[in-house]
Scaffold this active site. Structure first.
Site, mmCIF file in Angstrom:
data_model
loop_
_atom_site.group_PDB
_atom_site.id
_atom_site.type_symbol
_atom_site.label_atom_id
_atom_site.label_comp_id
_atom_site.label_asym_id
_atom_site.label_seq_id
_atom_site.Cartn_x
_atom_site.Cartn_y
_atom_site.Cartn_z
ATOM 1 N N SER A 96 0.839 -1.213 0.000
ATOM 2 C CA SER A 96 0.000 0.000 0.000
ATOM 3 C C SER A 96 0.868 1.255 0.000
ATOM 4 O O SER A 96 0.568 2.224 -0.700
ATOM 5 C CB SER A 96 -0.971 0.010 1.178
ATOM 6 N N ASP A 139 6.587 2.170 6.430
ATOM 7 C CA ASP A 139 6.446 1.633 5.063
ATOM 8 C C ASP A 139 6.607 2.729 4.013
ATOM 9 O O ASP A 139 7.331 2.565 3.035
ATOM 10 C CB ASP A 139 5.065 0.975 4.886
HETATM 11 O O1 PMV Z 1 2.004 -5.581 6.818
HETATM 12 P P1 PMV Z 1 2.410 -4.221 6.378
HETATM 13 O O2 PMV Z 1 3.297 -4.226 5.173
HETATM 14 O O3 PMV Z 1 1.208 -3.314 6.172
HETATM 15 O O4 PMV Z 1 3.315 -3.585 7.555
HETATM 16 C C1 PMV Z 1 2.718 -3.142 8.758
HETATM 17 C C2 PMV Z 1 3.756 -2.780 9.780
HETATM 18 C C3 PMV Z 1 3.168 -2.477 11.183
HETATM 19 O O5 PMV Z 1 4.286 -2.226 12.059
HETATM 20 C C4 PMV Z 1 2.408 -3.670 11.726
HETATM 21 C C5 PMV Z 1 2.252 -1.272 11.185
HETATM 22 C C6 PMV Z 1 2.953 0.069 11.022
HETATM 23 O O6 PMV Z 1 2.247 1.030 10.688
HETATM 24 O O7 PMV Z 1 4.172 0.174 11.253
#
Ligand code: PMV
Length: 316
Positions: A96, A139
């Site tokens: 995303s 991210d």
């Molecule tokens: O699963 P993904 O790629 O959306 O990564 C989320 C990472 C978390 O630490 C769980 C949430 C965040 O905003 O950092």
């Protein structure tokens, strides 16, 4: 325009609470280009997952198109954003955020505008909020800047001297890290179970709020892995890194974000000889990462024999 996916090496979930997390960009991600259209509005097409959207739509993609049109205003020059993903969606690989950055870059190029990376990152964070509610910002930062990044709340952790750039995020601070002397292969195992980051982050909040005294030390231990991890990658200390990955995976089980498929993949990776393995991203399905430099081809073959879909990512 392309933006890269990411793997979180240590610190997913706890970064939402300001503890450090260490993430690395993948060499694949999301590609977006814009095609001229007769319509006097932007539309979006993502054929791989059968998504077609325009600004009138109620869903997340409609909201995102409205936000981007407001923030990058340039009337009477519309087109269709055509998106192609090289990484699986909803698998913990930052699709995303990569989607957000690729769309922003494509729109800037389309309008002939140039933005500093800081502004691209801030905008991508606003898009991430539409997808995930309360993202940490890790991210979108890795998707914007690439390479290796540490993210933390500056009141909980001070960025090390050796960072190459300090990036101020809306909630936290990110440090870009100097590249590793040589890229290190990481095996990525996809359980092919889709999941929603937002729901998993909310679940961790529930379990944390029920027992904050129990979870705080676990969060701090994971944050410690993130801060020590980079130096260990620099020094090729794979066995210690592997141990930390295994413990981090067990901590994530305690936080109730692993899944039977992730735990089976963890066991299969360890049985095949990986130094260590852990889920990556929000968990609940999605991907596991395994460390086995020099052995990655052999281990991947064994995992594939067990039916796992794998690829090798190079970090650093
Ligand atoms: O699963 P993904 O790629 O959306 O990564 C989320 C990472 C978390 O630490 C769980 C949430 C965040 O905003 O950092």
């Amino acid at each position: 325009m392309r933006a890269y996916g990411k793997i979180i090496l240590f610190g997913e979930h706890v970064v939402v609470y300001g503890y450090p997390a260490l993430a690395a960009a993948l060499s694949t991600g999301i590609v977006c280009h814009i095609e001229p259209t007769a319509q006097s509005k932007f539309t979006l097409s993502l054929p791989q997952i059968h998504v077609q959207a325009s600004r009138e739509d109620e869903g997340a993609f409609g909201q995102i198109l409205r936000l981007l049109e407001e923030q990058i205003p340039h009337p009477h020059h519309y087109g269709q954003l055509v998106i192609h993903s090289e990484i699986p969606f909803k698998a913990g690989l930052g699709s995303s955020a990569a989607l957000a950055v690729a769309m922003i870059r494509a729109l800037l190029e389309w309008h002939g505008i140039s933005w500093p990376l800081q502004k691209v990152n801030e905008m991508a964070y606003c898009v991430e909020k539409i997808f995930h509610g309360t993202p940490s910002g890790i991210d979108n930062t890795v998707a914007t800047y690439g390479g290796l990044c540490l993210v933390a709340d500056p009141s909980k952790y001070q960025m090390p001297e050796y960072i190459s750039e300090k990036i101020v995020l809306s909630k936290f601070v990110a440090g870009r890290l100097p590249l590793l002397p040589q890229p290190i292969p990481i095996i990525v195992v996809n359980t092919q179970q889709e999941r929603e980051t937002k729901k998993l982050v909310e679940h961790v909040r529930e379990v944390y709020q029920q027992n904050p005294h129990y979870y705080e030390p676990i969060f701090a231990a994971i944050g410690d892995f993130a801060t020590r991890g980079y130096q260990m990658f620099m020094e090729n200390r794979y066995q210690e890194l592997g141990n930390m990955m295994d413990i981090n995976h067990h901590h994530l089980q305690t936080m109730q974000v692993s899944s039977p498929a992730l735990d089976q993949a963890w066991q299969d990776a360890k049985a095949a000889g990986a130094c260590g393995a852990k889920l990556t991203g929000a968990g609940g399905g999605g991907c596991l990462i395994a460390l086995a430099p020099g052995e990655e081809k052999r281990i991947m073959q064994q995992l594939e024999k067990k039916g796992w879909q794998c690829f090798v990512a190079e970090i650093g």
